[in-house]
Design a protein around this motif. Structure first.
Motif, PDB file in Angstrom:
ATOM      1  N   LYS A 260       0.754  -1.158   0.063  1.00 27.70           N
ATOM      2  CA  LYS A 260       0.023   0.127  -0.002  1.00 27.70           C
ATOM      3  C   LYS A 260       0.961   1.233   0.195  1.00 27.70           C
ATOM      4  O   LYS A 260       0.456   2.257  -0.786  1.00 27.70           O
ATOM      5  N   ALA A 261       1.994   1.397   0.689  1.00 32.70           N
ATOM      6  CA  ALA A 261       2.815   2.475   1.010  1.00 32.70           C
ATOM      7  C   ALA A 261       3.617   2.635  -0.465  1.00 32.70           C
ATOM      8  O   ALA A 261       3.460   3.621  -1.014  1.00 32.70           O
ATOM      9  N   ALA A 262       3.823   1.474  -1.152  1.00 29.21           N
ATOM     10  CA  ALA A 262       4.391   1.691  -2.449  1.00 29.21           C
ATOM     11  C   ALA A 262       3.511   1.939  -3.594  1.00 29.21           C
ATOM     12  O   ALA A 262       3.752   3.027  -4.553  1.00 29.21           O
ATOM     13  N   HIS A 263       2.579   1.711  -3.452  1.00 30.10           N
ATOM     14  CA  HIS A 263       1.275   2.161  -4.297  1.00 30.10           C
ATOM     15  C   HIS A 263       1.229   3.596  -4.271  1.00 30.10           C
ATOM     16  O   HIS A 263       0.948   4.019  -5.381  1.00 30.10           O
ATOM     17  N   ILE A 264       0.844   3.830  -2.863  1.00 31.63           N
ATOM     18  CA  ILE A 264       0.693   5.513  -2.821  1.00 31.63           C
ATOM     19  C   ILE A 264       1.781   6.301  -3.279  1.00 31.63           C
ATOM     20  O   ILE A 264       1.682   7.315  -3.938  1.00 31.63           O
ATOM     21  N   LEU A 265       2.954   5.895  -3.251  1.00 31.51           N
ATOM     22  CA  LEU A 265       4.121   6.771  -3.540  1.00 31.51           C
ATOM     23  C   LEU A 265       4.119   6.718  -4.916  1.00 31.51           C
ATOM     24  O   LEU A 265       4.749   7.704  -5.602  1.00 31.51           O
ATOM     25  N   VAL A 266       4.005   5.682  -5.687  1.00 27.86           N
ATOM     26  CA  VAL A 266       3.918   5.863  -7.299  1.00 27.86           C
ATOM     27  C   VAL A 266       2.646   6.460  -7.614  1.00 27.86           C
ATOM     28  O   VAL A 266       2.953   7.485  -8.367  1.00 27.86           O
ATOM     29  N   SER A 267       1.390   6.335  -7.202  1.00 30.42           N
ATOM     30  CA  SER A 267       0.269   6.965  -7.719  1.00 30.42           C
ATOM     31  C   SER A 267       0.136   8.291  -7.548  1.00 30.42           C
ATOM     32  O   SER A 267      -0.416   9.011  -8.235  1.00 30.42           O
ATOM     33  N   GLN A 268       0.694   8.755  -6.366  1.00 34.48           N
ATOM     34  CA  GLN A 268       0.454  10.245  -6.037  1.00 34.48           C
ATOM     35  C   GLN A 268       1.805  10.988  -5.873  1.00 34.48           C
ATOM     36  O   GLN A 268       1.501  12.227  -5.795  1.00 34.48           O
ATOM     37  N   PHE A 269       2.850  10.305  -6.136  1.00 29.70           N
ATOM     38  CA  PHE A 269       4.015  11.015  -5.957  1.00 29.70           C
ATOM     39  C   PHE A 269       5.033  11.041  -7.264  1.00 29.70           C
ATOM     40  O   PHE A 269       5.285  11.667  -7.916  1.00 29.70           O
ATOM     41  N   TYR A 270       5.258   9.593  -7.539  1.00 31.68           N
ATOM     42  CA  TYR A 270       6.420   9.215  -8.799  1.00 31.68           C
ATOM     43  C   TYR A 270       5.540   9.794  -9.915  1.00 31.68           C
ATOM     44  O   TYR A 270       6.068  10.258 -10.793  1.00 31.68           O
ATOM     45  N   ARG A 271       4.277   9.669  -9.989  1.00 31.29           N
ATOM     46  CA  ARG A 271       3.552   9.989 -11.362  1.00 31.29           C
ATOM     47  C   ARG A 271       3.484  11.382 -11.385  1.00 31.29           C
ATOM     48  O   ARG A 271       3.345  12.131 -12.445  1.00 31.29           O
ATOM     49  N   SER A 272       3.927  12.124 -10.321  1.00 36.55           N
ATOM     50  CA  SER A 272       3.898  13.706 -10.460  1.00 36.55           C
ATOM     51  C   SER A 272       5.259  14.126 -10.141  1.00 36.55           C
ATOM     52  O   SER A 272       5.408  15.138  -9.857  1.00 36.55           O
ATOM     53  N   LEU A 273       6.415  13.606 -10.439  1.00 34.02           N
ATOM     54  CA  LEU A 273       7.842  14.006 -10.421  1.00 34.02           C
ATOM     55  C   LEU A 273       7.946  15.444 -10.951  1.00 34.02           C
ATOM     56  O   LEU A 273       9.091  15.794 -10.434  1.00 34.02           O
ATOM     57  N   TRP A 274       7.337  15.518 -12.080  1.00 35.60           N
ATOM     58  CA  TRP A 274       7.608  16.927 -12.450  1.00 35.60           C
ATOM     59  C   TRP A 274       7.111  18.310 -11.739  1.00 35.60           C
ATOM     60  O   TRP A 274       7.322  19.422 -12.177  1.00 35.60           O
ATOM     61  N   LYS A 275       6.259  17.766 -10.828  1.00 30.20           N
ATOM     62  CA  LYS A 275       5.661  18.802  -9.951  1.00 30.20           C
ATOM     63  C   LYS A 275       6.614  19.105  -8.611  1.00 30.20           C
ATOM     64  O   LYS A 275       6.228  19.892  -7.669  1.00 30.20           O
ATOM     65  N   THR A 276       7.610  18.413  -8.473  1.00 30.09           N
ATOM     66  CA  THR A 276       8.306  18.583  -7.267  1.00 30.09           C
ATOM     67  C   THR A 276       9.880  19.216  -7.496  1.00 30.09           C
ATOM     68  O   THR A 276      10.107  18.965  -9.024  1.00 30.09           O
ATOM     69  N   ASP A 277      10.678  19.678  -6.547  1.00 26.21           N
ATOM     70  CA  ASP A 277      11.772  20.197  -6.695  1.00 26.21           C
ATOM     71  C   ASP A 277      12.875  19.059  -6.823  1.00 26.21           C
ATOM     72  O   ASP A 277      12.356  17.897  -6.438  1.00 26.21           O
ATOM     73  N   ASP A 278      14.264  19.269  -6.937  1.00 26.85           N
ATOM     74  CA  ASP A 278      15.193  18.079  -6.841  1.00 26.85           C
ATOM     75  C   ASP A 278      15.314  17.496  -5.726  1.00 26.85           C
ATOM     76  O   ASP A 278      15.459  16.181  -5.754  1.00 26.85           O
ATOM     77  N   SER A 279      15.190  17.958  -4.621  1.00 27.80           N
ATOM     78  CA  SER A 279      15.415  17.378  -3.323  1.00 27.80           C
ATOM     79  C   SER A 279      14.222  16.452  -3.156  1.00 27.80           C
ATOM     80  O   SER A 279      14.143  15.339  -2.463  1.00 27.80           O
TER      81      SER A 279
END
Length: 444
Positions: A260-279
């Protein structure tokens, strides 16, 4: 003592709070206490709540300095007096018979927590029902280690016995992401008796880009950290509860928590990598790498298969890597006098980050500075299209001539479109993007 207390934390909710309050006031169950906690709003939220207090004597109005939604909910719980309590965000609402269904099921079953249905909606209308809450709502008795519960973290479709909740000592943790899941599962693991009711339905608002992203839709290192803190809290509580549980496959259950943790990190974070800064980028990729390594082979394959448009088998260590192994390539073919900032901004909003952008120097020079990302290949000199063919490394290629923005779902949708054979999808990729964009626009 009211039958049910509805706790509503509100921060700068002037655009939605009336609809939320009205949905509670028109409930078929009338013995309801409404506890509204104004979390330091700077807009007209306070005035709107005060105007409702003048008309209705069952509204309890609490103000506090801005401290976050968790603190507001905890504050509201301390002031609630109902036999049962539900939590409702200031931009969501209930269908008319929801509280009566919650109350009736809780009384008839003796449940400490009742789980109802959940349906999504946005400014264009009603969307889908949440699958796991649908299944749980039809169950008369729910085991606390039922894996479905791990996929139903939202707070508004649950009703709690207030005294049982207070005696458990469970409170909302000071996280800014996924705090609802940590609260709910912490209570579940106290041995709470759980039941479902399909007569109650909470309507969960999906915010569009025009309305502004909610806290759960922002992509930052801090929000990713808070999400992982929440899941680690759930993991710790689960391990404690499993120590005393019999007949439960502990390893299998804990794998589901990790998945579940991996799923959330993919679906709500990794898929939006262009919306975050380098750190933020580095943190998300590093933590996702750890989670994937912690999965069994079966669950790794499950994660990969559920995200066929991504290269999760080997994550990019830097964003520049997307240009070298991109799934799709967007080629800007410039038209004189046309500004491409809007369409390129819509590309970086895609829920599939694996793409390359190719453009001439003139287009690159005219881009807004925040759009000059690491996956852009700039072509200089003559013979532009000939050089483009050599520079493109992607499976799919689309030539962008228009300045029209793309729906953020379109790239992922087309890449995973099973109804179209792979060969056809590659040949007609540009046309499919246009057709799917139109379809999504019509559907929404």
């Amino acid at each position: 003592m009211a039958a049910v207390s509805v706790i509503i934390p509100a921060y700068n909710s002037e655009g939605f709070i009336k609809e939320t309050l009205d949905s509670v006031l028109r409930q078929t169950l009338k013995d309801v206490e409404i506890v509204v906690v104004n979390d330091g709003s700077t807009d007209s939220t306070g005035e709107i709540i005060a105007s409702y207090c003048e008309k209705y004597d069952n509204i309890k109005y609490i103000t506090q300095e801005n401290s976050g939604v968790s603190a507001a909910r905890n504050n509201g719980l301390m002031h609630a007096t109902g036999e049962y309590v539900v939590f409702l965000d200031a931009d969501d609402y209930f269908t008319d018979g929801s509280l009566e269904a919650f109350y009736g099921t809780a009384k008839s079953t003796g449940a400490d927590c009742v789980v109802g249905r959940l349906r999504y909606f946005d400014e264009s209308g009603m969307g889908e029902y949440h699958e796991q809450s649908e299944q749980l709502s039809r169950m008369q008795s729910i085991d606390c280690f039922d894996k479905l519960l791990l996929w139903d973290f939202l707070i508004g479709n649950k009703c709690y016995n207030r005294k049982r909740l207070l005696s458990s000592g469970v409170k909302f943790p000071p996280f800014t992401f996924s705090e609802e899941g940590a609260f709910f599962m912490s209570f579940v693991y106290t041995g709470a008796k759980l039941s479902g009711t399909d007569g109650s339905c909470m309507l969960y608002r999906i915010h569009t880009a025009k309305q502004g992203a909610s806290a759960s839709q922002r992509v930052t290192k801090e929000s990713a950290y808070n999400m992982l803190c929440s899941l680690n809290m759930i993991k710790e509580k689960a391990e404690e509860a499993l120590y005393y549980a019999a007949g439960i496959d502990r390893d299998e259950y804990m794998q589901e928590v990790t998945y579940k943790a991996a799923h959330i990190l993919v679906s709500q974070f990794y898929r939006s990598l262009w919306k975050t800064d380098d750190s933020g980028y580095k943190y998300i990729v590093d933590e996702l790498t750890k989670l994937i390594k912690g999965l069994t082979k079966q669950n790794r394959e499950r994660l990969f298969l559920s995200n066929p448009d991504l290269y999760l088998e080997k994550l990019n260590e830097s964003r520049a890597g997307f240009a070298g192994r991109a799934k799709a390539c967007f080629i800007i073919k410039p038209v004189k006098g046309r500004n491409y900032n809007a369409v390129i901004r819509s590309l970086y909003a895609q829920t599939c980050p694996d793409f390359q952008l190719i453009m001439p120097q003139s287009v690159f020079d005219a881009l807004d500075s925040e759009l000059k990302a690491d996956n852009i290949t700039v072509i200089t000199g003559r013979d532009y299209m000939a050089k483009v063919k050599k520079a493109s490394a992607a499976e799919y290629r689309a030539v962008v001539k228009s300045d029209k923005v793309l729906d953020e779902r379109v790239l992922r949708f087309v890449i995973t479109l099973k109804a179209v054979p792979e060969k056809i999808r590659r040949i007609f990729f540009s046309k499919l993007l246009s057709a799917v964009s139109l379809m999504l626009k019509i559907r929404s």
